[in-house]
Structure formats: C-alpha cells, structure tokens
Design an enzyme around this catalytic site. Sequence first.
Site, PDB file in Angstrom:
ATOM      1  N   LYS A   1       0.862  -1.187   0.000  1.00  0.00           N
ATOM      2  CA  LYS A   1       0.000   0.000   0.000  1.00  0.00           C
ATOM      3  C   LYS A   1       0.896   1.235   0.000  1.00  0.00           C
ATOM      4  O   LYS A   1       1.775   1.373   0.865  1.00  0.00           O
ATOM      5  CB  LYS A   1      -0.873  -0.044   1.263  1.00  0.00           C
TER       6      LYS A   1
HETATM    7  C1  E4P Z   1      -8.349   1.710   3.324  1.00  0.00           C
HETATM    8  O1  E4P Z   1      -7.546   0.967   2.806  1.00  0.00           O
HETATM    9  C2  E4P Z   1      -8.033   2.525   4.491  1.00  0.00           C
HETATM   10  O2  E4P Z   1      -7.328   1.770   5.442  1.00  0.00           O
HETATM   11  C3  E4P Z   1      -9.267   3.016   5.165  1.00  0.00           C
HETATM   12  O3  E4P Z   1     -10.432   2.788   4.456  1.00  0.00           O
HETATM   13  C4  E4P Z   1      -9.062   4.374   5.685  1.00  0.00           C
HETATM   14  O4  E4P Z   1     -10.244   4.855   6.134  1.00  0.00           O
HETATM   15  P1  E4P Z   1     -10.476   5.680   7.456  1.00  0.00           P
HETATM   16  O5  E4P Z   1      -9.154   5.846   8.161  1.00  0.00           O
HETATM   17  O6  E4P Z   1     -11.054   6.953   7.025  1.00  0.00           O
HETATM   18  O7  E4P Z   1     -11.441   4.830   8.213  1.00  0.00           O
END
Ligand code: E4P
Length: 215
Positions: free
Chosen positions: A83
């Site tokens: 990621k």
């Molecule tokens: C997705 O890969 C992210 O980890 C996640 O959806 C982030 O979202 P949030 O921190 O706004 O919940």
Amino acid sequence: MKLFIDTADVAQIREAWSWGILDGATTNPSHVAKTGRQPADVYREICDIVDGPISLEAVSLTAAEIVKEGRELARLHHNVVIKVPIMKEGLKAVKMLAAEGFTTNVTVNFSPLQALLAAKAGATYISPFVGRLDAVGHDGMELVRQIKAIYENYGFPTQIITAAVRHPQHVLQAALAGSHVATMGFDVLEQLYLHPLTDAVMDLFLKDWAKISAR
Ligand code: E4P
C-alpha cells in the site's frame, strides 16, 4: 464486488473470514497502532488467516525507501499488496514496484486525477476514501464514479477499492457504481447481514414451527 475487511484486529479478521464472504483485507498505520502490537506480528497473523489480497502500508517517504520497504513487506507472504500513499515519491515507487512484478494499492486518494496518475504508474488498486470526502461536504461516491469512467475510457486495468466506508449504503453505492472492491470495518461488514424484516419473518417461522413440534 469483492469485500475486504479494513482493520488490523486479528480477532475480527478471523471471525469475518469464517463467514465465507470475505475476499481480502486492508490495514493502515492507524489500525496497526490501535492494536498496541508489533506490525510484523500482526501482519503474519493476518497472512495466516486471509487467503486473498492483504494490503500492508509502506510508511517511508522517498521512492527508494518505499521500494525497499515494499520488498520487505512482500517477502512476508505472496498475498501481500504494497500500500503506497499517493504522492510524487509514492508514484515513482509504484512504477518501480510494478516493474519488479509487485502488486500495489495506491491509497489516500481524494481526486480523480490522482487516480489517473496511479493507473498510469501501474497501480494494481486505487483506494478512494469516500467517507472522508462525505465528511467535508463532498460526494465521496462521485469520486468512485469518475475514476470508473476514466479507467473504462482508457482501458486501465487498475481496480477500484472503495475505502473509508462508513455504512452499508456506501457498500451498495460502490456495487452500483461498479467498484471492484469495497473495504470496510467489521461493524459495517456485520451490518450487511441485517434486515429487520428478516428477523421478524424468522421469528414468525420459528414460532409456527414450535407449534408443530408441540402437537
Ligand atoms: C483503506 O484501505 C483505508 O485503510 C481506510 O479505508 C481508511 O479509512 P479511514 O481511516 O477513514 O477509516
């Protein structure tokens, strides 16, 4: 549409995996911090549970360091997707990682043009954060629709992961928009099963069945 769980809580991942409807998992630095555990320990456990793509986030800030970190993350398991945050150095890293055959998930995406760049760099996945856009008065799902249109216009193979999902309506809208994946917390995943009419009808059926047994 594939369903991913977005957490680093291994108990929740194990439970959701047992339902037979989960396709993969995504984590982020905040999720891992919440566990109070060492990232490598958490990651190894997730890889033991989930037989599907598992996004683990690189936290380095230069392309060379992201690539190095990405290679190390990918060594943990063949299901690991690296990621990478959408920034100039991140895009350079995605290009290099793709050339080496690694899968990547470009994250923290808030605009269709960022998503275009991610696809051009060779990202496997793009993660638009719909809930966070909604929270500042924008239409998060419109971003998913725009990315979908751009990718279809030019035949980009990059898959859309609708992320920062806050409720079942986001999941429904993502499916209707043709998102390849939606990733969500355990609470949202659990809500997908629920319908008050299902409970009411099941209650009726079981009560009627009990009458037959009592005869
Ligand atoms: C997705 O890969 C992210 O980890 C996640 O959806 C982030 O979202 P949030 O921190 O706004 O919940």
